[in-house]
Design a protein around this motif. Structure first.
Motif, PDB file in Angstrom:
ATOM      1  N   LEU A  96      -5.000   3.748   8.104  1.00  0.00           N
ATOM      2  CA  LEU A  96      -4.407   3.784   6.766  1.00  0.00           C
ATOM      3  C   LEU A  96      -5.249   3.017   5.751  1.00  0.00           C
ATOM      4  O   LEU A  96      -5.193   3.290   4.552  1.00  0.00           O
ATOM      5  N   THR A  97      -6.015   2.065   6.219  1.00  0.00           N
ATOM      6  CA  THR A  97      -6.825   1.281   5.292  1.00  0.00           C
ATOM      7  C   THR A  97      -7.955   2.102   4.688  1.00  0.00           C
ATOM      8  O   THR A  97      -8.616   1.653   3.749  1.00  0.00           O
ATOM      9  N   LYS A  98      -8.194   3.299   5.235  1.00  0.00           N
ATOM     10  CA  LYS A  98      -9.242   4.163   4.691  1.00  0.00           C
ATOM     11  C   LYS A  98      -8.765   4.957   3.484  1.00  0.00           C
ATOM     12  O   LYS A  98      -9.550   5.675   2.851  1.00  0.00           O
ATOM     13  N   LEU A  99      -7.471   4.828   3.170  1.00  0.00           N
ATOM     14  CA  LEU A  99      -6.961   5.515   1.984  1.00  0.00           C
ATOM     15  C   LEU A  99      -7.611   4.926   0.736  1.00  0.00           C
ATOM     16  O   LEU A  99      -7.969   3.752   0.693  1.00  0.00           O
ATOM     17  N   SER A 100      -7.701   5.737  -0.282  1.00  0.00           N
ATOM     18  CA  SER A 100      -8.323   5.286  -1.533  1.00  0.00           C
ATOM     19  C   SER A 100      -7.437   4.258  -2.223  1.00  0.00           C
ATOM     20  O   SER A 100      -6.216   4.196  -1.990  1.00  0.00           O
ATOM     21  N   ASN A 101      -8.026   3.475  -3.091  1.00  0.00           N
ATOM     22  CA  ASN A 101      -7.285   2.439  -3.818  1.00  0.00           C
ATOM     23  C   ASN A 101      -6.183   3.039  -4.682  1.00  0.00           C
ATOM     24  O   ASN A 101      -5.102   2.458  -4.824  1.00  0.00           O
ATOM     25  N   ASP A 102      -6.446   4.206  -5.276  1.00  0.00           N
ATOM     26  CA  ASP A 102      -5.448   4.845  -6.131  1.00  0.00           C
ATOM     27  C   ASP A 102      -4.178   5.181  -5.352  1.00  0.00           C
ATOM     28  O   ASP A 102      -3.064   5.019  -5.864  1.00  0.00           O
ATOM     29  N   ILE A 103      -4.356   5.638  -4.122  1.00  0.00           N
ATOM     30  CA  ILE A 103      -3.185   5.975  -3.302  1.00  0.00           C
ATOM     31  C   ILE A 103      -2.404   4.721  -2.944  1.00  0.00           C
ATOM     32  O   ILE A 103      -1.174   4.697  -2.988  1.00  0.00           O
ATOM     33  N   TRP A 104      -3.118   3.638  -2.605  1.00  0.00           N
ATOM     34  CA  TRP A 104      -2.425   2.391  -2.259  1.00  0.00           C
ATOM     35  C   TRP A 104      -1.683   1.825  -3.467  1.00  0.00           C
ATOM     36  O   TRP A 104      -0.555   1.320  -3.333  1.00  0.00           O
ATOM     37  N   ILE A 105      -2.281   1.916  -4.632  1.00  0.00           N
ATOM     38  CA  ILE A 105      -1.601   1.432  -5.835  1.00  0.00           C
ATOM     39  C   ILE A 105      -0.349   2.259  -6.102  1.00  0.00           C
ATOM     40  O   ILE A 105       0.705   1.726  -6.478  1.00  0.00           O
ATOM     41  N   TYR A 106      -0.444   3.573  -5.877  1.00  0.00           N
ATOM     42  CA  TYR A 106       0.727   4.436  -6.056  1.00  0.00           C
ATOM     43  C   TYR A 106       1.824   4.056  -5.062  1.00  0.00           C
ATOM     44  O   TYR A 106       3.014   4.016  -5.405  1.00  0.00           O
ATOM     45  N   ILE A 107       1.441   3.765  -3.819  1.00  0.00           N
ATOM     46  CA  ILE A 107       2.417   3.335  -2.810  1.00  0.00           C
ATOM     47  C   ILE A 107       3.089   2.035  -3.236  1.00  0.00           C
ATOM     48  O   ILE A 107       4.305   1.857  -3.104  1.00  0.00           O
ATOM     49  N   MET A 108       2.287   1.103  -3.757  1.00  0.00           N
ATOM     50  CA  MET A 108       2.843  -0.170  -4.184  1.00  0.00           C
ATOM     51  C   MET A 108       3.784  -0.005  -5.383  1.00  0.00           C
ATOM     52  O   MET A 108       4.786  -0.728  -5.500  1.00  0.00           O
ATOM     53  N   GLU A 109       3.500   0.920  -6.267  1.00  0.00           N
ATOM     54  CA  GLU A 109       4.393   1.183  -7.393  1.00  0.00           C
ATOM     55  C   GLU A 109       5.746   1.700  -6.907  1.00  0.00           C
ATOM     56  O   GLU A 109       6.787   1.353  -7.467  1.00  0.00           O
ATOM     57  N   ILE A 110       5.713   2.510  -5.851  1.00  0.00           N
ATOM     58  CA  ILE A 110       6.971   2.986  -5.264  1.00  0.00           C
ATOM     59  C   ILE A 110       7.735   1.814  -4.640  1.00  0.00           C
ATOM     60  O   ILE A 110       8.961   1.695  -4.782  1.00  0.00           O
ATOM     61  N   LEU A 111       7.015   0.926  -3.951  1.00  0.00           N
ATOM     62  CA  LEU A 111       7.664  -0.232  -3.334  1.00  0.00           C
ATOM     63  C   LEU A 111       8.285  -1.145  -4.382  1.00  0.00           C
ATOM     64  O   LEU A 111       9.352  -1.726  -4.158  1.00  0.00           O
ATOM     65  N   ILE A 112       7.631  -1.294  -5.528  1.00  0.00           N
ATOM     66  CA  ILE A 112       8.177  -2.133  -6.600  1.00  0.00           C
ATOM     67  C   ILE A 112       9.554  -1.625  -7.020  1.00  0.00           C
ATOM     68  O   ILE A 112      10.479  -2.408  -7.265  1.00  0.00           O
ATOM     69  N   GLU A 113       9.699  -0.312  -7.078  1.00  0.00           N
ATOM     70  CA  GLU A 113      10.964   0.271  -7.512  1.00  0.00           C
ATOM     71  C   GLU A 113      12.013   0.263  -6.407  1.00  0.00           C
ATOM     72  O   GLU A 113      13.197   0.061  -6.679  1.00  0.00           O
ATOM     73  N   LYS A 114      11.575   0.473  -5.158  1.00  0.00           N
ATOM     74  CA  LYS A 114      12.527   0.622  -4.050  1.00  0.00           C
ATOM     75  C   LYS A 114      12.763  -0.673  -3.279  1.00  0.00           C
ATOM     76  O   LYS A 114      13.889  -0.949  -2.854  1.00  0.00           O
ATOM     77  N   SER A 115      11.707  -1.457  -3.081  1.00  0.00           N
ATOM     78  CA  SER A 115      11.814  -2.668  -2.258  1.00  0.00           C
ATOM     79  C   SER A 115      10.770  -3.687  -2.703  1.00  0.00           C
ATOM     80  O   SER A 115       9.676  -3.745  -2.123  1.00  0.00           O
TER      81      SER A 115
END
Length: 365
Positions: A96-115
């Motif tokens: 999973l660490t091979k994912l691009s930074n943009d995808i990880w930032i998008y994941i973190m934005e979802i976490l901010i809203e959900k958890s």
């Protein structure tokens, strides 16, 4: 009981506990409180304060995840047992660490809203995630979530029928227009611009002592004293609505009832006592200004011929940014009665009032 403000009940339980064992407090600490190992090399707090956190995180920009190691230099762990089986499973970082930074930032934005807790935990995993999780784009996402729902009196003074664009508002909905006022830093804005929180409840716990009288023919030299505890609750909504409750019921019995459709906190004890009305939930309106002063108005309060006005200041509660409402003033305005009395303002004292502290409620999210 003590944490809930029920001091009288807490003292009674403390006495019962110490009657069972005079060392009950020591036994509790030794069994329930984790024992912290003594640090051989204590942290120099003065040096820690000198660290430029933003510069440190920025230095992680080019960091990449590395393979964690479960084996020391001798091939054995602290207990002296081989851990080769586990080390084979940990020969490299997760794919999973091979994912691009943009995808990880998008994941973190979802976490901010959900958890939000998961967002913080993920950001502390490694240097790379610290750089991504505390980046300006993440703070921008937070700012655009928090500030547009706030209701500012500077905007309310305008006629919305005539205000057709965001440019007409003194406090624009577009946060980019406000950013220059905060050093062009989203993080600086979040740390210095007050806001009301909607994912929980503000609670004020008030304790006072009531001295009773001695029983007839009593030989006691002192009068019995009882601790009285009551609570004030405030729940805010983004559309300008606010719910207020004044009751002796503890939070677990009130918070589930703080919904728009409810006007009473019903409970079994009230039904037994024949109190069909229960504990009243008052509906009102709230508004704030850019300085963090909140004004709450309750039109239909406990006294029908008064309008109740509450003024608070949003302040920090330790590390909890803007998690407390401190009293500024509290007054009523008369709307019924003799003609000369209508509009009369009565100031109410704040001597016994306590500030409201924010408590997150998952069911509100």
């Amino acid at each position: 009981m003590e944490a809930q403000g029920l001091m009288s009940d807490a003292v009674t339980l403390y006495r019962q506990a110490f009657k069972l064992n005079e060392r009950v407090d020591l036994l509790y600490r030794s069994n329930k409180i984790p024992q912290v190992k003594k640090i051989t090399n204590p942290i120099n707090e003065e040096l820690v304060k000198k660290i430029n956190v933003e510069k440190l995180i920025l230095s992680f920009q080019d960091s990449e995840p590395t393979s964690p190691s479960l084996i020391d230099d001798n091939g054995e762990d602290e207990e002296g047992q081989l851990t080769q089986k586990f080390s084979k499973l940990m020969t490299g970082p997760s794919p999973l660490t091979k994912l691009s930074n943009d995808i990880w930032i998008y994941i973190m934005e979802i976490l901010i809203e959900k958890s939000p807790e998961s967002w913080i935990s993920l950001s502390l995993v490694c240097k790379k995630f610290a750089y991504l999780g505390f980046s300006p784009s993440i703070f921008r996402h937070l700012a655009t979530m928090i500030y547009p729902p706030q209701r500012y009196e500077e905007n309310e003074e305008l006629d919305y029928q005539l205000s057709t664009t965001d440019d007409d508002l003194p406090v624009p909905k577009n946060q980019l227009k406000i950013l220059p006022s905060y050093n062009n830093s989203w993080k600086y804005m979040l740390f210095h611009r007050p806001f009301i929180k909607f994912n929980g409840c503000y609670i004020s716990i008030i304790n006072y002592y009531s001295e009773g009288s001695r029983a007839e023919f009593s030989n006691s030299w002192t009068n019995p004293v009882r601790t009285i505890t009551y609570y004030r609750y405030l729940r805010f909504f983004p559309d300008g609505k606010v719910l207020k409750v004044l009751t002796t019921l503890e939070p677990t019995r009130v918070i589930p009832h703080l919904q728009r459709s409810n006007y009473v906190v019903s409970n079994i004890l009230d039904q037994v006592k024949g109190n069909r009305d229960g504990h009243r939930i008052y509906h009102g309106r709230w508004i704030m200004n850019t300085d963090g002063e909140v004004h709450i108005t309750i039109d239909e309060g406990s006294v029908p011929y008064y309008i109740f006005h509450y003024h608070f200041k949003i302040v920090n509660m330790g590390h909890n940014r803007f998690g407390k409402l401190s009293w500024i003033k509290y007054y009523t305005v008369r709307i019924q009665g003799e003609e000369e009395d209508i509009g009369e303002v009565s100031e109410l004292g704040l001597k016994n009032e306590k500030p409201f502290k924010f408590s997150r409620v998952r069911s509100y999210e």
